[in-house]
Every structure is written in C-alpha cells, then in structure tokens.
Design a protein around this motif. Structure first.
Motif, PDB file in Angstrom:
ATOM      1  N   VAL A   1       7.054  14.171   1.781  1.00 41.28           N
ATOM      2  CA  VAL A   1       6.978  13.842   0.367  1.00 41.28           C
ATOM      3  C   VAL A   1       5.605  13.229   0.110  1.00 41.28           C
ATOM      4  CG1 VAL A   1       7.922  12.402  -1.481  1.00 41.28           C
ATOM      5  CG2 VAL A   1       9.466  13.454   0.201  1.00 41.28           C
ATOM      6  N   PRO A   2       4.868  13.719  -0.872  1.00 40.47           N
ATOM      7  CA  PRO A   2       3.512  13.211  -1.092  1.00 40.47           C
ATOM      8  C   PRO A   2       3.498  11.793  -1.680  1.00 40.47           C
ATOM      9  CG  PRO A   2       4.086  14.765  -2.818  1.00 40.47           C
ATOM     10  CD  PRO A   2       5.205  14.806  -1.814  1.00 40.47           C
ATOM     11  N   PHE A   3       2.503  11.014  -1.269  1.00 40.85           N
ATOM     12  CA  PHE A   3       2.245   9.729  -1.915  1.00 40.85           C
ATOM     13  C   PHE A   3       0.773   9.412  -1.757  1.00 40.85           C
ATOM     14  CE2 PHE A   3       2.146   7.909   2.271  1.00 40.85           C
ATOM     15  CZ  PHE A   3       1.515   6.664   2.161  1.00 40.85           C
ATOM     16  N   THR A   4       0.280   8.564  -2.640  1.00 41.02           N
ATOM     17  CA  THR A   4      -1.120   8.143  -2.597  1.00 41.02           C
ATOM     18  C   THR A   4      -1.203   6.711  -2.091  1.00 41.02           C
ATOM     19  OG1 THR A   4      -1.723   9.593  -4.442  1.00 41.02           O
ATOM     20  CG2 THR A   4      -3.219   7.766  -3.938  1.00 41.02           C
ATOM     21  N   PHE A   5      -2.029   6.524  -1.087  1.00 41.80           N
ATOM     22  CA  PHE A   5      -2.202   5.208  -0.480  1.00 41.80           C
ATOM     23  C   PHE A   5      -2.794   4.245  -1.505  1.00 41.80           C
ATOM     24  CE2 PHE A   5      -3.477   2.454   3.145  1.00 41.80           C
ATOM     25  CZ  PHE A   5      -2.332   2.591   3.907  1.00 41.80           C
ATOM     26  N   ARG A   6      -2.156   3.095  -1.673  1.00 36.72           N
ATOM     27  CA  ARG A   6      -2.606   2.139  -2.672  1.00 36.72           C
ATOM     28  C   ARG A   6      -3.490   1.058  -2.057  1.00 36.72           C
ATOM     29  NH1 ARG A   6       3.189   1.354  -5.674  1.00 36.72           N
ATOM     30  NH2 ARG A   6       3.488  -0.016  -3.900  1.00 36.72           N
ATOM     31  N   THR A   7      -4.109   0.276  -2.902  1.00 38.63           N
ATOM     32  CA  THR A   7      -4.966  -0.817  -2.461  1.00 38.63           C
ATOM     33  C   THR A   7      -4.097  -2.027  -2.118  1.00 38.63           C
ATOM     34  OG1 THR A   7      -6.741  -0.062  -3.911  1.00 38.63           O
ATOM     35  CG2 THR A   7      -6.882  -2.327  -3.103  1.00 38.63           C
ATOM     36  N   ARG A   8      -4.438  -2.695  -1.036  1.00 39.32           N
ATOM     37  CA  ARG A   8      -3.707  -3.885  -0.604  1.00 39.32           C
ATOM     38  C   ARG A   8      -3.729  -4.934  -1.720  1.00 39.32           C
ATOM     39  NH1 ARG A   8      -2.352  -7.536   3.394  1.00 39.32           N
ATOM     40  NH2 ARG A   8      -2.178  -5.928   4.982  1.00 39.32           N
TER      41      ARG A   8
ATOM     42  N   GLN B   1       0.819  -1.214   0.000  1.00 40.30           N
ATOM     43  CA  GLN B   1       0.000   0.000   0.000  1.00 40.30           C
ATOM     44  C   GLN B   1       0.855   1.267   0.000  1.00 40.30           C
ATOM     45  OE1 GLN B   1      -2.669  -1.201   3.407  1.00 40.30           O
ATOM     46  NE2 GLN B   1      -4.284  -0.782   1.939  1.00 40.30           N
ATOM     47  N   HIS B   2       2.105   1.158   0.418  1.00 33.90           N
ATOM     48  CA  HIS B   2       3.016   2.298   0.373  1.00 33.90           C
ATOM     49  C   HIS B   2       3.766   2.297  -0.955  1.00 33.90           C
ATOM     50  CE1 HIS B   2       3.103   2.378   5.062  1.00 33.90           C
ATOM     51  NE2 HIS B   2       2.078   3.040   4.558  1.00 33.90           N
ATOM     52  N   ASP B   3       3.979   3.468  -1.485  1.00 30.43           N
ATOM     53  CA  ASP B   3       4.559   3.628  -2.816  1.00 30.43           C
ATOM     54  C   ASP B   3       6.087   3.625  -2.734  1.00 30.43           C
ATOM     55  OD1 ASP B   3       5.239   4.252  -5.378  1.00 30.43           O
ATOM     56  OD2 ASP B   3       4.151   6.148  -5.462  1.00 30.43           O
ATOM     57  N   GLU B   4       6.693   2.503  -3.071  1.00 30.87           N
ATOM     58  CA  GLU B   4       8.150   2.360  -2.982  1.00 30.87           C
ATOM     59  C   GLU B   4       8.889   3.271  -3.969  1.00 30.87           C
ATOM     60  OE1 GLU B   4       6.772   0.159  -6.330  1.00 30.87           O
ATOM     61  OE2 GLU B   4       6.108   0.033  -4.225  1.00 30.87           O
ATOM     62  N   THR B   5       8.201   3.774  -4.984  1.00 30.64           N
ATOM     63  CA  THR B   5       8.872   4.605  -5.987  1.00 30.64           C
ATOM     64  C   THR B   5       9.285   5.966  -5.447  1.00 30.64           C
ATOM     65  OG1 THR B   5       6.798   5.540  -6.860  1.00 30.64           O
ATOM     66  CG2 THR B   5       7.591   3.480  -7.840  1.00 30.64           C
ATOM     67  N   ILE B   6       8.765   6.390  -4.302  1.00 29.93           N
ATOM     68  CA  ILE B   6       9.176   7.678  -3.739  1.00 29.93           C
ATOM     69  C   ILE B   6      10.343   7.526  -2.765  1.00 29.93           C
ATOM     70  CG2 ILE B   6       6.816   8.551  -3.963  1.00 29.93           C
ATOM     71  CD1 ILE B   6       6.710   8.557  -0.867  1.00 29.93           C
ATOM     72  N   LEU B   7      10.828   6.302  -2.554  1.00 30.79           N
ATOM     73  CA  LEU B   7      11.949   6.106  -1.620  1.00 30.79           C
ATOM     74  C   LEU B   7      13.183   6.880  -2.063  1.00 30.79           C
ATOM     75  CD1 LEU B   7      11.637   2.299  -0.783  1.00 30.79           C
ATOM     76  CD2 LEU B   7      11.471   4.197   0.853  1.00 30.79           C
TER      77      LEU B   7
ATOM     78  N   GLY C   1       2.630   5.489   8.280  1.00 30.04           N
ATOM     79  CA  GLY C   1       3.521   4.388   8.601  1.00 30.04           C
ATOM     80  C   GLY C   1       4.655   4.270   7.603  1.00 30.04           C
ATOM     81  N   PHE C   2       4.842   5.321   6.798  1.00 31.88           N
ATOM     82  CA  PHE C   2       5.818   5.325   5.714  1.00 31.88           C
ATOM     83  C   PHE C   2       6.721   6.535   5.906  1.00 31.88           C
ATOM     84  CE2 PHE C   2       6.273   5.500   0.782  1.00 31.88           C
ATOM     85  CZ  PHE C   2       7.497   4.869   0.872  1.00 31.88           C
ATOM     86  N   PHE C   3       7.968   6.304   6.314  1.00 29.43           N
ATOM     87  CA  PHE C   3       8.862   7.423   6.598  1.00 29.43           C
ATOM     88  C   PHE C   3      10.310   6.961   6.548  1.00 29.43           C
ATOM     89  CE2 PHE C   3       7.698   5.415  10.589  1.00 29.43           C
ATOM     90  CZ  PHE C   3       8.895   5.283  11.265  1.00 29.43           C
TER      91      PHE C   3
END
Length: 393
Positions: A222-229, A118-124, A182-184
C-alpha cells in the motif's frame, strides 16, 4: 481554566475506549520507542482519529528512554485502555523490541510503525482491509509503489535506501518493493512461522521476518509518503549500516556461524593493526629519545603499551558494534573494560601455549600461530560473553 484540546479529546474518547476494551483487539499496532515522549500523545490521538470504531490497541515498547517516554505512555494508558506499554530495562534494539511487542498482544493482525509520526497512520485501515481478505500474509507500507514517496529525503539518502533494497531482495524468498520499510502489517500466523528463524539484529525487522519465513510470504503493498519527523532526533546514525550488514550476513551465514562471533573476530583483526601501529610508534619514540643500548627493554615496554591499547580498542569497538544491544555505560563500562582485559590476558597465555605445543611437535610456524590465534579468539569471545557482556535478566 480551560483544558487543552488534546486533553479534552482524550476524555471524550474514554467511554468509547472502555466499550472497545471489553472486546479483544483485532489489530495491534506495535511501536518501538526511544526518546519519543513528545510524539507518543500525538501518535495516540492520530490513531484514534484514523481507526475509528476498529477494535485496536497500541503497544509501545520502550527501551528505558531517559526522556520519560514510558511514563508518558503509561499516563495515557490510565486514560485509555487501548494504550499499553512494554518497558524494557537494560536492553536495546528496534528489531527485538518489535518481536517483544508482537508477542505481548493476542491480536490476530499486527502492525509495526515508528513512533516519530513519519509513518502515515491513515493508511492502516487500507492495510487492514487488504489483509482481511485472507489471500496475503503481509501488507507493506511502501514508498516505492505508485502513489508512495520519500518525502523530503535528500538524493544521497534515497540512493542508499535503494541500494540497501537491492541487497535485501536477494535474501528474501519473495519480491517486496520496499523491504526496508518499517511500516507493515502481518497476520499472527505469518509472524509465528518466521519467529524461530528471526535474528532480531539491527533495525530492519520486516527484512528479518520475510527472510526467516519457511515459505515465501504472500505480499501486498500500500503506498504512503514518508513524513517529516515531528519531535526529537532521528535514530539513524553510523551504526545503522553496520547493523544492516550484520543482518544480511546473519541471514546468509547465521546457520553456520554466529554473526556476533564474526563481528567479534573482525574487531579483533582491527586490534592487530592497532597493536602494530602503537608498537612501532612507541618503540621508535623510545629509541629516538633514550637511545639503543637498552633496546630490548624499550621493546618490552612498547609491547606492553601496544597490548593495552589494542585490547582497549577491541573492547570499546565490541561494546559499540558487536554488543550494541547490550552496550555497557557508566560504571559498568569500566568494570567491563577490566574484565575484558583479564579475559584477554588469560587468552594470551592460551595462545602462546597452544602455538608453542604445536610448533614443538610439527615445526609449522604459520599453522601453529594461526591455531593459537583461533583458540584465543574463541576463548575471548566465549568468556567475554559470560563475564563482560552477560545478559541481565
């Protein structure tokens, strides 16, 4: 017979992974897991694609998932040295899993993310680039800044998240737009500064870290959009709110009184209500069916039943709420119930003894009763922590 694309991709990355493994990881991604066996390989592949030639490693911290999550992660680790596993047995909790995962790596930058895709790994990489500048301690993947979003969350869940965010910001020493994220990513120095004050209660480790920092953290978002499980079930359940409230109380009052004791006492208060409700129902039933000539005997029976039911209610509620991270199951559950009843039985004698002693000397009914209750509560909490919910090493 041809290999599947995921397996081929794994083998293609082995050589590059081996070269990268000869150098220390600059970035570690800590992923707490429970029943995420199908998502683990997807996440590893996504991290490979997103992080490119960055020196990274992923640390899966698994709470002995019955679906074999740890085994699945270990199989990947045999093929890719950047994959690591911390397999925890007989303990649970997202916050404590994150702490153990961060302490298990030496990387100077550490990210925390969920294992459910659900967290967008591309913004890491964006988060890493931002924290490398050296002017911030913490970079938060935020759903609430421009460009971020809640995905397919319904209005009720969004409202609850925003309310929780408002409460959280009253505790942290710095403004964070999404303290419930939960993404930081943070520096090791920032984490080690917060470590002595961490509660490791519940599931919102970011809030815990920010509120435990000895000085206000320098934060970027950093913005991200919560994804579907992708696979599996959400870990959000009725205990989440309780654990969140425990964390808030612990950060506000934990330096004065242990929050676990507060929870234990609140459960004990509910037991009083249960006791009187059962006592009334059983006594009235006995009187109505067997008559009043032996009312004293019926009262004694009703009192015994009420005590057993109330004590059992306290045990099961404490097992679910107060000791959720040490929850007893199977045969240990019933052994715990027995030891809890024994502990409370001894506490009952202490209650009566202390109250009687004070009443005889001062004749203060309420004060004597409250003193007896206080002594019993402390006794029950202390002894049940040792004999019923003792931590196993």
């Amino acid at each position: 017979m041809s290999d599947n694309p995921l397996g081929q991709s794994v083998r293609n990355s082995v050589e590059d992974a081996g070269l990268a493994a000869r150098l220390p990881a600059e970035l570690a991604i800590v992923v707490p897991t429970f029943n995420e066996s199908r998502n683990v390989p997807l996440l590893v592949e996504a991290l490979r694609n997103a992080l490119g030639d960055t020196r990274w490693e992923v640390v899966f911290v698994d709470d002995n998932s019955p679906d074999g999550t740890a085994d699945r992660a270990r199989a990947l680790a045999l093929q890719d040295p950047r994959v690591r596993v911390v397999h925890r047995f007989d303990r649970r909790g997202l916050a404590s899993a994150c702490v153990e995962g961060i302490l298990a790596t030496s990387a100077p930058y550490v990210a925390v993310m969920d294992g459910d895709m659900q967290h967008d790994e591309t913004i890491l990489l964006d988060m890493l680039a931002r924290i490398r500048r050296g002017d911030v301690d913490l970079v938060v993947g935020s759903r609430y800044v421009e460009g971020g979003g809640m995905g397919d969350w319904n209005k009720r869940r969004i409202a609850m998240s925003q309310f929780a965010t408002t409460l959280a910001n009253k505790l942290t020493k710095t403004a964070i737009g999404d303290p419930m994220s939960g993404f930081f990513m943070l520096t090791r120095e920032a984490f080690m500064g917060s470590l002595p004050g961490l509660s490791s209660v519940g599931f919102k480790i970011l809030l815990d870290i920010a509120a435990s920092s000895p000085t206000p953290m320098r934060v970027a978002e950093v913005p991200f959009t919560f994804r579907t499980r992708q696979h599996g079930e959400s870990k959000l359940d009725g205990l989440v709110l309780w654990e969140y409230l425990q964390l808030l109380l612990d950060k506000a009052f934990g330096h004065v009184i242990p929050i676990r004791f507060v929870s234990f006492a609140l459960v004990g208060g509910s037991g009083v209500v249960v006791h009187f409700a059962v006592l009334t129902i059983v006594l009235q039933t006995l009187l109505a069916t067997l008559g009043t000539p032996h009312e004293t005997r019926w009262f004694a029976i009703a009192q015994g039943v009420a005590t057993l039911v109330a004590t059992s209610s306290n045990f099961f509620l404490n097992n679910i709420l107060t000791y959720s991270d040490q929850r007893l199951k199977g045969p240990r559950l019933w052994w715990g119930w027995l030891t809890f009843n024994i502990v409370c039985g001894v506490g009952l004698f202490a209650n009566v003894g202390i109250a009687r002693w004070l009443y005889q000397r001062h004749n203060y009914l309420i004060l004597s009763a409250l003193a007896g209750i206080a002594v019993t509560t402390v006794w029950n909490y202390s002894m049940s922590s040792i004999f019923t919910w003792r931590k196993r090493r």
